[in-house]
Write a protein that holds these residues in place. Structure first.
Motif, PDB file in Angstrom:
ATOM      1  N   ILE A  65      48.025   6.121  42.642  1.00 45.82           N
ATOM      2  CA  ILE A  65      47.119   6.144  41.637  1.00 45.82           C
ATOM      3  C   ILE A  65      45.959   5.080  41.987  1.00 45.82           C
ATOM      4  N   LEU A  66      44.802   5.261  42.222  1.00 47.36           N
ATOM      5  CA  LEU A  66      43.685   4.362  42.596  1.00 47.36           C
ATOM      6  C   LEU A  66      43.360   3.842  41.081  1.00 47.36           C
ATOM      7  N   LEU A  67      43.308   2.320  40.973  1.00 47.24           N
ATOM      8  CA  LEU A  67      42.730   1.636  39.786  1.00 47.24           C
ATOM      9  C   LEU A  67      41.600   0.842  40.120  1.00 47.24           C
ATOM     10  N   ALA A  68      40.408   1.506  39.980  1.00 43.55           N
ATOM     11  CA  ALA A  68      39.154   1.030  40.226  1.00 43.55           C
ATOM     12  C   ALA A  68      38.646   0.229  39.046  1.00 43.55           C
ATOM     13  N   PRO A  69      37.948  -0.710  39.202  1.00 47.14           N
ATOM     14  CA  PRO A  69      37.208  -1.167  38.025  1.00 47.14           C
ATOM     15  C   PRO A  69      36.225  -0.241  37.229  1.00 47.14           C
ATOM     16  N   ASN A  70      36.156  -0.435  36.077  1.00 46.93           N
ATOM     17  CA  ASN A  70      35.116   0.168  35.113  1.00 46.93           C
ATOM     18  C   ASN A  70      35.306   1.692  35.268  1.00 46.93           C
ATOM     19  N   MET A  71      36.600   2.096  35.362  1.00 43.90           N
ATOM     20  CA  MET A  71      36.592   3.650  35.633  1.00 43.90           C
ATOM     21  C   MET A  71      38.204   4.156  35.289  1.00 43.90           C
ATOM     22  N   PRO A  73      41.772   5.740  35.877  1.00 43.59           N
ATOM     23  CA  PRO A  73      42.625   6.003  36.913  1.00 43.59           C
ATOM     24  C   PRO A  73      42.473   7.327  37.672  1.00 43.59           C
ATOM     25  N   ILE A  74      42.376   7.052  38.915  1.00 44.71           N
ATOM     26  CA  ILE A  74      42.211   8.368  39.936  1.00 44.71           C
ATOM     27  C   ILE A  74      43.786   8.535  40.230  1.00 44.71           C
ATOM     28  N   ASN A  75      44.275   9.852  39.881  1.00 45.88           N
ATOM     29  CA  ASN A  75      45.779  10.156  40.044  1.00 45.88           C
ATOM     30  C   ASN A  75      45.917  11.224  40.984  1.00 45.88           C
ATOM     31  N   GLY A  76      46.838  10.890  41.915  1.00 46.40           N
ATOM     32  CA  GLY A  76      47.260  11.994  43.050  1.00 46.40           C
ATOM     33  C   GLY A  76      46.194  12.394  43.887  1.00 46.40           C
ATOM     34  N   LYS A  77      46.704  12.965  45.026  1.00 49.37           N
ATOM     35  CA  LYS A  77      45.943  13.041  46.270  1.00 49.37           C
ATOM     36  C   LYS A  77      44.622  13.938  46.182  1.00 49.37           C
ATOM     37  N   LYS A  78      44.994  14.943  45.056  1.00 48.53           N
ATOM     38  CA  LYS A  78      43.613  16.047  44.787  1.00 48.53           C
ATOM     39  C   LYS A  78      42.429  15.092  44.249  1.00 48.53           C
ATOM     40  N   ALA A  79      42.783  14.153  43.295  1.00 50.74           N
ATOM     41  CA  ALA A  79      41.618  13.509  42.742  1.00 50.74           C
ATOM     42  C   ALA A  79      41.130  12.171  43.658  1.00 50.74           C
ATOM     43  N   LEU A  80      42.269  11.699  44.646  1.00 54.94           N
ATOM     44  CA  LEU A  80      41.722  11.011  45.555  1.00 54.94           C
ATOM     45  C   LEU A  80      40.499  11.620  46.802  1.00 54.94           C
ATOM     46  N   LYS A  81      41.081  12.696  47.048  1.00 50.89           N
ATOM     47  CA  LYS A  81      40.147  13.662  47.819  1.00 50.89           C
ATOM     48  C   LYS A  81      38.963  13.747  47.258  1.00 50.89           C
ATOM     49  N   LYS A  82      38.817  14.074  46.086  1.00 48.86           N
ATOM     50  CA  LYS A  82      37.486  14.187  45.456  1.00 48.86           C
ATOM     51  C   LYS A  82      36.600  12.970  45.428  1.00 48.86           C
ATOM     52  N   ALA A 141      57.729   9.263  56.046  1.00 50.59           N
ATOM     53  CA  ALA A 141      56.588   9.171  56.881  1.00 50.59           C
ATOM     54  C   ALA A 141      56.184   7.496  57.294  1.00 50.59           C
ATOM     55  N   GLY A 142      56.749   6.505  56.455  1.00 51.49           N
ATOM     56  CA  GLY A 142      56.578   5.190  56.645  1.00 51.49           C
ATOM     57  C   GLY A 142      55.926   4.643  55.453  1.00 51.49           C
ATOM     58  N   TRP A 143      55.269   3.507  55.411  1.00 48.70           N
ATOM     59  CA  TRP A 143      54.624   2.800  54.317  1.00 48.70           C
ATOM     60  C   TRP A 143      53.498   3.628  53.861  1.00 48.70           C
ATOM     61  N   LYS A 144      53.473   3.870  52.568  1.00 49.43           N
ATOM     62  CA  LYS A 144      52.085   4.506  52.109  1.00 49.43           C
ATOM     63  C   LYS A 144      51.665   3.735  50.833  1.00 49.43           C
ATOM     64  N   ILE A 145      50.256   4.072  50.370  1.00 50.92           N
ATOM     65  CA  ILE A 145      49.783   3.291  49.303  1.00 50.92           C
ATOM     66  C   ILE A 145      50.330   4.050  48.040  1.00 50.92           C
ATOM     67  N   PHE A 146      51.044   3.166  47.255  1.00 48.15           N
ATOM     68  CA  PHE A 146      51.616   3.926  45.854  1.00 48.15           C
ATOM     69  C   PHE A 146      50.401   3.498  44.689  1.00 48.15           C
ATOM     70  N   ARG A 147      50.262   2.512  44.692  1.00 46.39           N
ATOM     71  CA  ARG A 147      49.087   1.848  43.566  1.00 46.39           C
ATOM     72  C   ARG A 147      48.154   1.009  44.295  1.00 46.39           C
ATOM     73  N   ASP A 148      46.807   1.300  44.020  1.00 44.77           N
ATOM     74  CA  ASP A 148      45.831   0.629  44.427  1.00 44.77           C
ATOM     75  C   ASP A 148      44.989  -0.008  43.356  1.00 44.77           C
ATOM     76  N   SER A 149      44.744  -1.387  43.499  1.00 47.64           N
ATOM     77  CA  SER A 149      43.942  -2.028  42.359  1.00 47.64           C
ATOM     78  C   SER A 149      43.285  -2.994  43.040  1.00 47.64           C
ATOM     79  N   PHE A 150      41.876  -2.915  42.582  1.00 45.30           N
ATOM     80  CA  PHE A 150      40.975  -3.907  43.145  1.00 45.30           C
ATOM     81  C   PHE A 150      39.899  -4.296  42.067  1.00 45.30           C
TER      82      PHE A 150
END
Length: 156
Positions: A65-71, A73-82, A141-150
């Motif tokens: 999940i990408l937790l960007a400001p003022n929007m 949450p962007i959930n999952g790879k499909k949404a991240l890809k978009k 596969a190693g370390w992956k980003i699970f939650r991303d907030s900025f």
């Protein structure tokens, strides 16, 4: 009043985590190795972003999940890809650079990365900067980003 209380709580939490991290890193030298791995992934992130390479989403877990400001949450790879594709097509951003300050956690399944970021335009000029927290998950596969907030250091 709620905003001031929340801001104070976040500052206190960050100070506590910074203190706790220095103790944890001294007691867990494996965190330094994890930090080095994450820094390499962050360098790869920058390189993939600069090439508008959609494989950048492979740096995230399937349920990230990408937790960007003022929007929302962007959930999952499909949404991240978009989201990445929309950003690449807009063509305003050439790169995002991360600078890891601290790593927190036991390093067994999850770690939290704290740091600063910069966003560059097509000419290489910094157009925004701020701070972030990323929760990393250890996968097969190693370390992956699970939650991303900025968020930005600048007012809108």
């Amino acid at each position: 009043m709620k905003q001031k209380t929340l801001t104070t709580a976040i500052i206190c939490l960050c100070l506590f985590l910074t203190y706790k991290s220095s103790i944890a890193q001294a007691n867990n030298p494996g965190l330094q190795q994890i930090k080095s791995s994450i820094q390499k992934i962050n360098t790869l992130y920058y390189e993939l972003f600069a090439k508008s390479d959609a494989s950048i989403i492979n740096l995230y877990t399937d349920d990230a999940i990408l937790l960007a400001p003022n929007m929302l949450p962007i959930n999952g790879k499909k949404a991240l890809k978009k989201d990445f594709n929309d950003t690449f097509v807009a063509g305003k951003v050439k790169g995002v650079k991360f600078q890891t300050a601290n790593i927190y956690g036991d390093g067994k399944a999850f770690v939290t990365e704290e740091g600063t970021w910069q966003v560059f335009d097509q000419s290489g000029k910094v157009i925004d900067d701020g701070k972030y927290l990323k929760l990393w998950k250890l996968t097969k596969a190693g370390w992956k980003i699970f939650r991303d907030s900025f968020n930005s250091n600048h007012k809108i």
